[in-house]
Motif scaffolding. Structure first.
Motif, PDB file in Angstrom:
ATOM      1  N   ASP A   4       3.077   3.972  -1.765  1.00  0.00           N
ATOM      2  CA  ASP A   4       3.190   4.616  -0.464  1.00  0.00           C
ATOM      3  C   ASP A   4       1.920   5.419  -0.222  1.00  0.00           C
ATOM      4  O   ASP A   4       0.991   5.381  -1.032  1.00  0.00           O
ATOM      5  CB  ASP A   4       4.441   5.505  -0.387  1.00  0.00           C
ATOM      6  N   ILE A   6       3.735  -2.198   0.599  1.00  0.00           N
ATOM      7  CA  ILE A   6       4.312  -1.017   1.254  1.00  0.00           C
ATOM      8  C   ILE A   6       5.577  -1.474   1.974  1.00  0.00           C
ATOM      9  O   ILE A   6       5.511  -2.223   2.956  1.00  0.00           O
ATOM     10  CB  ILE A   6       3.326  -0.367   2.260  1.00  0.00           C
ATOM     11  N   ASN A  35       7.558   3.893  11.067  1.00  0.00           N
ATOM     12  CA  ASN A  35       6.834   2.868  10.307  1.00  0.00           C
ATOM     13  C   ASN A  35       5.379   2.778  10.739  1.00  0.00           C
ATOM     14  O   ASN A  35       4.476   2.572   9.917  1.00  0.00           O
ATOM     15  CB  ASN A  35       7.515   1.510  10.479  1.00  0.00           C
ATOM     16  N   ILE A  56       3.523   5.466   9.072  1.00  0.00           N
ATOM     17  CA  ILE A  56       3.244   5.119   7.666  1.00  0.00           C
ATOM     18  C   ILE A  56       2.043   4.182   7.583  1.00  0.00           C
ATOM     19  O   ILE A  56       1.167   4.341   6.727  1.00  0.00           O
ATOM     20  CB  ILE A  56       4.494   4.485   7.028  1.00  0.00           C
ATOM     21  N   VAL A 100      -1.444   5.079   5.557  1.00  0.00           N
ATOM     22  CA  VAL A 100      -1.965   4.230   4.482  1.00  0.00           C
ATOM     23  C   VAL A 100      -3.379   3.760   4.803  1.00  0.00           C
ATOM     24  O   VAL A 100      -4.275   3.790   3.944  1.00  0.00           O
ATOM     25  CB  VAL A 100      -1.022   3.031   4.248  1.00  0.00           C
ATOM     26  N   THR A 102      14.786   2.229  -1.515  1.00  0.00           N
ATOM     27  CA  THR A 102      13.419   2.614  -1.875  1.00  0.00           C
ATOM     28  C   THR A 102      13.405   4.089  -2.253  1.00  0.00           C
ATOM     29  O   THR A 102      13.666   4.955  -1.414  1.00  0.00           O
ATOM     30  CB  THR A 102      12.455   2.363  -0.707  1.00  0.00           C
ATOM     31  N   SER A 116      12.067   7.907  -3.799  1.00  0.00           N
ATOM     32  CA  SER A 116      10.933   8.818  -3.857  1.00  0.00           C
ATOM     33  C   SER A 116      10.685   9.197  -5.312  1.00  0.00           C
ATOM     34  O   SER A 116      11.621   9.289  -6.105  1.00  0.00           O
ATOM     35  CB  SER A 116      11.210  10.064  -3.029  1.00  0.00           C
TER      36      SER A 116
END
Length: 449
Positions: free
Chosen positions: A145, A164, A183, A186, A190, A274, A276
């Motif tokens: 991530d 990802i 999304n 994100i 990235v 998913t 953390s």
């Protein structure tokens, strides 16, 4: 004139039949869109005709030409579900850009050196895309991530496949527009991290499966026996990797992470979520991998390594596994059978707490007895990762002398003993030292009365 009119009707009928055939064939195939852009130049791809569905073979041939030569760093943004309608409804590449939720994605496409848009790509299964890129690049995908990527050292001299995962709005408390907007954030984060590291990259945004499936042909037109034999392909999951100070130090992979509370028949697979990695840590002697899942469950793996003078090498052990869920804590000890050389990884087909248990419940915690764990195709490594992104050689929990080998050895030994005993009996047979001669005195055999 009548003949000409009849010929025109035949041609019109034939054209309509062909058009219906194309529509019916298109309705039976699922498609997902694919967006590809790069900081370097990409080979050109002919714009598909309206209604054309790009096959996996065509995509594979293009990827081989684009990524076949030289090292590449590929960012694979893989959303749980995605269809062209998502762009049409919420703006973006195929929709109204004034009310778009894909601002970062659009900016990346416009600022990239080259980009490719595939509106309809043939979808053959949830595992097809990761497997396709893995085969093209020759490396396994690594799940990352934005936070993990910021601490990751990327070796640009070799191929890198960074995966990802992005969620979708199905079953979420958020609307689809909010999920897609998150999304997009994100994706932007990235890409910002990659640009800060000054790493050339190629990015792909697509879906594991379509979010909207076109109505298929009726079941009556299909072979029921054939459909019963069809099976859904298993997902190819990337390993979970934790980085500390930019160095990968813990990796874990499991096909399933089943947990159950009091009812053995009701299992929850945490591997479908998913997690953390907040709270994880590692050093030269201890490693702690903390997986915090959106459902509220927390799974912790505590490992340590030490030097054993008898073997003259360092060994690592999985000391304990802790599960926190619904304000309850269950603790299991794993040091009895979960160990491997420090430079190896540990692998086992089944790591459970109830049958041939490698995870022993901690008796000091009364809540532990209410929980059951079962990890399928489990592999973990907490020290000395090979090449930074791959598992080292795996030390498997299955011993050399398995039950089948013992059965074969014991059966062979029994048959060998029977053979030796029979051979010994044959060798003990002696011939008679006297024979009955008609010319000489007869042999008298005394008889008991």
């Amino acid at each position: 004139m009548a003949a000409a009119s009849s010929s025109g009707k035949v041609r019109l009928t034939t054209l309509l039949l062909r058009l219906l055939g194309l529509l019916s064939s298109a309705s039976c195939s699922a498609q997902v869109p694919l967006l590809l852009w790069s900081s370097d130049s990409l080979p050109p791809l002919a714009s598909p005709a309206a209604g054309h569905i790009t096959s996996n073979d065509q995509l594979s041939a293009y990827l081989a030409a684009a990524l076949g030569s030289g090292p590449h760093t590929v960012l694979l943004f893989l959303q749980d579900k995605l269809s062209k309608d998502d762009f049409t409804v919420f703006g973006g590449v195929f929709g109204n850009k004034q009310d778009s939720v894909f601002h970062n994605l659009e900016a990346a496409l416009q600022s990239s050196a080259s980009s490719i848009t595939v509106p309809a790509l043939e979808w053959t299964g949830a595992s097809s895309f990761p497997a396709l890129f893995q085969e093209t690049l020759g490396v396994s995908p690594v799940l990352v991530d934005a936070e993990t990527l910021s601490h990751l050292t990327i070796n640009t001299s070799v191929n890198n496949l960074l995966l990802i995962n992005l969620p979708y709005c199905t079953g979420s408390h958020k609307s689809c527009k909010e999920v897609l907007h998150d999304n997009d954030e994100i994706i932007g984060n990235v890409l910002s991290v990659v640009k800060e590291k000054n790493v050339p990259y190629t990015a792909i945004y697509t879906g594991l499966q379509p979010s909207r499936v076109i109505s298929e042909a009726s079941v009556s037109d299909q072979s029921v026996s054939r459909s019963l034999l069809q099976a859904v392909e298993a997902d190819v999951k990337a390993p979970i990797m934790f980085n500390q100070s930019g160095n990968p130090c813990i990796m874990l992979w499991a096909q399933n992470l089943f947990v159950s509370h009091e009812s053995p028949s009701k299992w929850i697979d945490l591997a479908e979520e998913t997690p953390s990695l907040a709270g994880s840590m590692c050093n030269n002697t201890n490693s702690l991998l903390v997986l915090t899942y959106p459902s509220g469950s927390i799974l912790s793996f505590s490992m340590s390594q030490r030097h054993y003078p008898v073997s003259g090498r360092n060994w690592f052990t999985l000391d304990s596994v802790q599960l926190q869920s619904n304000s309850q804590t269950a603790s299991f000890v794993g040091g009895r059978g979960i160990y491997a050389p420090a430079e190896y990884s540990f692998h086992c087909q089944s790591v459970s707490s109830f049958q041939d248990a490698l995870l022993v419940p901690n008796n000091t915690n009364q809540e532990t007895s209410k929980w059951s764990l079962n990890f399928i195709d489990f592999q973990i490594q907490g020290f000395r990762l090979a090449n930074g992104t791959n598992f080292s050689y795996a030390s498997d929990c299955a011993g050399f002398f398995t039950a089948g080998i013992w059965m074969g050895l014991l059966t062979s030994l029994l048959m060998l003993l029977i053979f030796v005993y029979g051979l010994h009996m044959i060798m003990q047979l002696n011939t008679m030292d006297r024979f009955d001669d008609p010319k000489g005195p007869s042999i008298s055999v005394p008889q008991s009365e």
